[in-house]
Design an enzyme around this catalytic site. Structure first.
Site, PDB file in Angstrom:
ATOM      1  NE  ARG A  20      74.802  10.957 -54.464  1.00 51.64           N
ATOM      2  CZ  ARG A  20      73.729  11.095 -55.243  1.00 51.64           C
ATOM      3  NH1 ARG A  20      72.676  11.793 -54.842  1.00 51.64           N
ATOM      4  NH2 ARG A  20      73.681  10.516 -56.430  1.00 51.64           N
ATOM      5  CG  ASP A  21      70.682   8.821 -55.042  1.00 50.32           C
ATOM      6  OD1 ASP A  21      69.911   9.554 -54.419  1.00 50.32           O
ATOM      7  OD2 ASP A  21      70.550   8.552 -56.247  1.00 50.32           O
ATOM      8  CG  HIS A 219      71.241   7.760 -61.233  1.00 52.97           C
ATOM      9  ND1 HIS A 219      72.267   7.821 -60.301  1.00 52.97           N
ATOM     10  CD2 HIS A 219      70.110   8.065 -60.529  1.00 52.97           C
ATOM     11  CE1 HIS A 219      71.783   8.157 -59.113  1.00 52.97           C
ATOM     12  NE2 HIS A 219      70.467   8.310 -59.234  1.00 52.97           N
ATOM     13  CG  HIS A 221      65.816   6.879 -58.347  1.00 58.70           C
ATOM     14  ND1 HIS A 221      65.871   7.171 -57.016  1.00 58.70           N
ATOM     15  CD2 HIS A 221      66.891   7.483 -58.904  1.00 58.70           C
ATOM     16  CE1 HIS A 221      66.932   7.940 -56.768  1.00 58.70           C
ATOM     17  NE2 HIS A 221      67.570   8.141 -57.903  1.00 58.70           N
ATOM     18  CB  CYS A 252      66.068  13.122 -54.778  1.00 63.12           C
ATOM     19  SG  CYS A 252      66.639  14.841 -54.782  1.00 63.12           S
ATOM     20  CG  ASN A 261      69.079   5.228 -55.845  1.00 65.74           C
ATOM     21  OD1 ASN A 261      68.614   5.803 -54.876  1.00 65.74           O
ATOM     22  ND2 ASN A 261      69.823   5.842 -56.753  1.00 65.74           N
TER      23      ASN A 261
HETATM   24  P1  HMG Z   1      72.094  28.512 -51.886  1.00 65.37           P
HETATM   25  O1  HMG Z   1      71.298  28.709 -50.641  1.00 65.37           O
HETATM   26  O2  HMG Z   1      71.637  29.175 -53.142  1.00 65.37           O
HETATM   27  O3  HMG Z   1      73.627  28.844 -51.611  1.00 65.37           O
HETATM   28  O4  HMG Z   1      72.163  26.944 -52.131  1.00 65.37           O
HETATM   29  P2  HMG Z   1      74.436  30.185 -51.833  1.00 65.37           P
HETATM   30  O5  HMG Z   1      75.365  29.973 -52.973  1.00 65.37           O
HETATM   31  O6  HMG Z   1      73.484  31.353 -51.901  1.00 65.37           O
HETATM   32  O7  HMG Z   1      75.270  30.299 -50.465  1.00 65.37           O
HETATM   33  C1  HMG Z   1      74.602  30.533 -49.232  1.00 65.37           C
HETATM   34  C2  HMG Z   1      75.466  30.113 -48.071  1.00 65.37           C
HETATM   35  O8  HMG Z   1      75.673  28.699 -48.144  1.00 65.37           O
HETATM   36  C3  HMG Z   1      76.867  30.747 -48.051  1.00 65.37           C
HETATM   37  O9  HMG Z   1      77.211  30.907 -46.676  1.00 65.37           O
HETATM   38  C4  HMG Z   1      77.738  29.686 -48.646  1.00 65.37           C
HETATM   39  O10 HMG Z   1      79.087  29.719 -48.216  1.00 65.37           O
HETATM   40  C5  HMG Z   1      77.075  28.422 -48.124  1.00 65.37           C
HETATM   41  P3  HMG Z   1      77.117  32.339 -45.956  1.00 65.37           P
HETATM   42  O11 HMG Z   1      78.002  33.232 -46.789  1.00 65.37           O
HETATM   43  O12 HMG Z   1      75.653  32.714 -46.041  1.00 65.37           O
HETATM   44  O13 HMG Z   1      77.598  32.032 -44.590  1.00 65.37           O
HETATM   45  N1  HMG Z   1      77.327  27.282 -49.032  1.00 65.37           N
HETATM   46  C6  HMG Z   1      77.888  26.124 -48.691  1.00 65.37           C
HETATM   47  N2  HMG Z   1      78.329  25.612 -47.523  1.00 65.37           N
HETATM   48  C7  HMG Z   1      78.860  24.376 -47.555  1.00 65.37           C
HETATM   49  N3  HMG Z   1      78.981  23.618 -48.665  1.00 65.37           N
HETATM   50  C8  HMG Z   1      78.545  24.091 -49.846  1.00 65.37           C
HETATM   51  C9  HMG Z   1      77.963  25.380 -49.870  1.00 65.37           C
HETATM   52  N4  HMG Z   1      77.433  26.114 -50.879  1.00 65.37           N
HETATM   53  C10 HMG Z   1      77.057  27.261 -50.360  1.00 65.37           C
HETATM   54  N5  HMG Z   1      78.686  23.348 -50.950  1.00 65.37           N
HETATM   55  C11 HMG Z   1      73.281  25.009 -53.038  1.00 65.37           C
HETATM   56  C12 HMG Z   1      72.775  26.424 -53.302  1.00 65.37           C
HETATM   57  C13 HMG Z   1      73.690  24.409 -54.369  1.00 65.37           C
HETATM   58  C14 HMG Z   1      74.459  25.092 -52.094  1.00 65.37           C
HETATM   59  C15 HMG Z   1      72.143  24.194 -52.380  1.00 65.37           C
HETATM   60  O14 HMG Z   1      71.013  24.278 -53.175  1.00 65.37           O
HETATM   61  C16 HMG Z   1      72.493  22.755 -52.170  1.00 65.37           C
HETATM   62  O15 HMG Z   1      73.349  22.409 -51.383  1.00 65.37           O
HETATM   63  N6  HMG Z   1      71.781  21.815 -52.870  1.00 65.37           N
HETATM   64  C17 HMG Z   1      72.072  20.392 -52.786  1.00 65.37           C
HETATM   65  C18 HMG Z   1      70.820  19.564 -52.940  1.00 65.37           C
HETATM   66  C19 HMG Z   1      71.175  18.090 -52.946  1.00 65.37           C
HETATM   67  O16 HMG Z   1      72.217  17.673 -52.465  1.00 65.37           O
HETATM   68  N7  HMG Z   1      70.259  17.254 -53.531  1.00 65.37           N
HETATM   69  C20 HMG Z   1      70.477  15.841 -53.617  1.00 65.37           C
HETATM   70  C21 HMG Z   1      71.515  15.444 -54.627  1.00 65.37           C
HETATM   71  S1  HMG Z   1      70.938  15.423 -56.302  1.00 65.37           S
HETATM   72  C22 HMG Z   1      70.246  13.850 -56.515  1.00 65.37           C
HETATM   73  O17 HMG Z   1      70.060  13.146 -55.564  1.00 65.37           O
HETATM   74  C23 HMG Z   1      69.957  13.375 -57.911  1.00 65.37           C
HETATM   75  C24 HMG Z   1      70.954  12.321 -58.428  1.00 65.37           C
HETATM   76  O18 HMG Z   1      70.975  11.178 -57.583  1.00 65.37           O
HETATM   77  C25 HMG Z   1      70.593  11.877 -59.854  1.00 65.37           C
HETATM   78  C26 HMG Z   1      69.099  11.509 -60.018  1.00 65.37           C
HETATM   79  O19 HMG Z   1      68.607  10.609 -59.319  1.00 65.37           O
HETATM   80  O20 HMG Z   1      68.492  12.155 -60.855  1.00 65.37           O
HETATM   81  C27 HMG Z   1      72.387  12.896 -58.481  1.00 65.37           C
HETATM   82 MG    MG Z   2      69.448   9.583 -57.664  1.00 58.44          MG
END
Ligand code: HMG
Ligand code: MG
Length: 318
Positions: A20-21, A219, A221, A252, A261
């Site tokens: 994933r990450d 966690h 990096h 990320c 990581n």
């Molecule tokens: P948004 O654009 O605000 O979404 O994104 P929305 O709620 O306004 O919805 C817009 C459209 O997206 C809608 O469709 C929803 O159905 C669809 P429409 O009605 O327009 O046809 N939608 C989805 N479709 C599929 N799956 C979903 C989904 N949600 C909405 N889950 C949102 C908000 C949270 C979805 C967006 O910002 C997002 O997906 N962000 C993810 C970012 C990400 O994955 N970042 C990496 C992970 S975090 C990380 O790596 C850190 C970590 O490792 C720890 C560390 O290192 O610190 C964990």
């Molecule tokens: Mg991370």
């Protein structure tokens, strides 16, 4: 030589985030079957928890747009891991993501919040407060469906836009994430700026706020080369769950200064040397990361993978 240290935990759980990450930031799309093979090999190497993918918006993380296809292949009885694949955790940011995970009968999700306003906006398109409004019904419904929920908090040690992040702010966000109903809180050093004293102070602040070390995970990096030193600070503070990514893959997509990581192999080497049980077969993990590095077309950033990559298994140990 393994030289057990007194006053450290005798066993830790490695929470593997490579699939994933590790992969979420890769630009070239990796075939779903290669990801499935990666996950199967990580499980076979003895990793007790293997986070598999994210049910986020496919436009936000195109590399993981095949999450449903990957998980349905992995739960297949003949070519995958069968029902046990439903225990592989997946990231879920909101109710839409939860619906997708529920359709596949998955049993473990992780929500992911931010300790800072800027990253909440960049990563989730929400303000810091709005992120809780998005998570609350998600966690409630997940728990009501019998799922286990982990919570991440990002930018716990520093933020590329806001700089230093006050410890009280991180504790406040972390407490709010746990209060939603999460069983475990993973404190993320998303951009790898933390150092050992900061880890100690942060863990102490959570304990002082009533959060036991048994509910915390770390966690790291390795951007500034501090990850293993930070793990040692965590061990001394009594933390027994560490996130790591096979081969040191990762980053990320919404925090450009977040590079690899902590490599699982480097963590395994440290733990083995300290006489701490982890249950992972280092030789098969190194073989897996070497195989994945060939797929990605560049060498693994892990020091241990680079040192052991070409050697026969088990000839060299800590
Ligand atoms: P948004 O654009 O605000 O979404 O994104 P929305 O709620 O306004 O919805 C817009 C459209 O997206 C809608 O469709 C929803 O159905 C669809 P429409 O009605 O327009 O046809 N939608 C989805 N479709 C599929 N799956 C979903 C989904 N949600 C909405 N889950 C949102 C908000 C949270 C979805 C967006 O910002 C997002 O997906 N962000 C993810 C970012 C990400 O994955 N970042 C990496 C992970 S975090 C990380 O790596 C850190 C970590 O490792 C720890 C560390 O290192 O610190 C964990
Ligand atoms: Mg991370």
């Amino acid at each position: 030589m393994s030289v057990p240290s007194r006053d450290l935990p005798s066993r830790v759980t490695i929470y593997e985030v490579g699939a994933r990450d590790g992969l979420q930031n890769e630009k070239a799309l990796i075939p779903t079957e290669t990801k499935a093979e990666f996950v199967r090999r990580l499980v076979a190497a003895g990793l007790p928890v293997v986070e598999a993918t994210s049910f986020v918006h496919p436009r936000w993380v195109p590399q993981l747009a095949d999450a449903a296809e990957l998980m349905s292949g992995l739960t297949d009885e003949t070519s995958g891991l069968g029902d046990s694949a439903r225990d592989l955790p997946v990231l879920v940011p909101n109710e839409r993501g939860l619906d997708r995970a529920l359709e596949l009968g998955l049993r473990h999700i992780a929500v992911f919040g931010s300790a800072t306003e800027t990253f909440a906006s960049k990563n989730l398109n929400r303000t810091l407060d709005e992120q809780f409004a998005m998570f609350a019904p998600t966690v409630e419904r997940a728990r009501g469906s019998g799922m286990d929920v982990r919570a991440y908090v990002s930018m716990c040690f520093g933020d590329p836009w806001e700089g230093a992040v006050p410890i009280e702010q991180v504790v406040d966000v972390g407490r709010r994430m746990l209060d939603l109903g999460a069983s475990q809180l993973s404190l993320g050093d998303t951009i790898g700026v933390g150092t050992a004293g900061h880890v100690t102070a942060l863990v102490e602040a959570f304990v002082a706020a009533g959060v036991g070390v048994d509910r915390l995970a770390l966690h790291f990096h390795d951007t500034y080369g501090q990850a293993l030193s930070n793990v040692q600070a965590g061990l001394r503070a009594g933390i027994t769950t560490y996130d790591a990514s096979a081969g040191g893959l990762g980053g990320c997509p919404y925090a450009e200064s977040a590079t690899g990581n902590l490599a699982t192999e480097d963590l395994v080497w440290l733990l083995t040397g300290l006489g701490i049980e982890h249950g992972v077969d280092l030789a098969s993990l190194v073989a897996t990361s070497t195989w994945m590095a060939e797929h990605l077309g560049r060498p693994s950033p892990s020091a241990v993978v680079r040192a052991l990559g070409g050697r026969p298994a088990d000839t060299i140990t800590p």
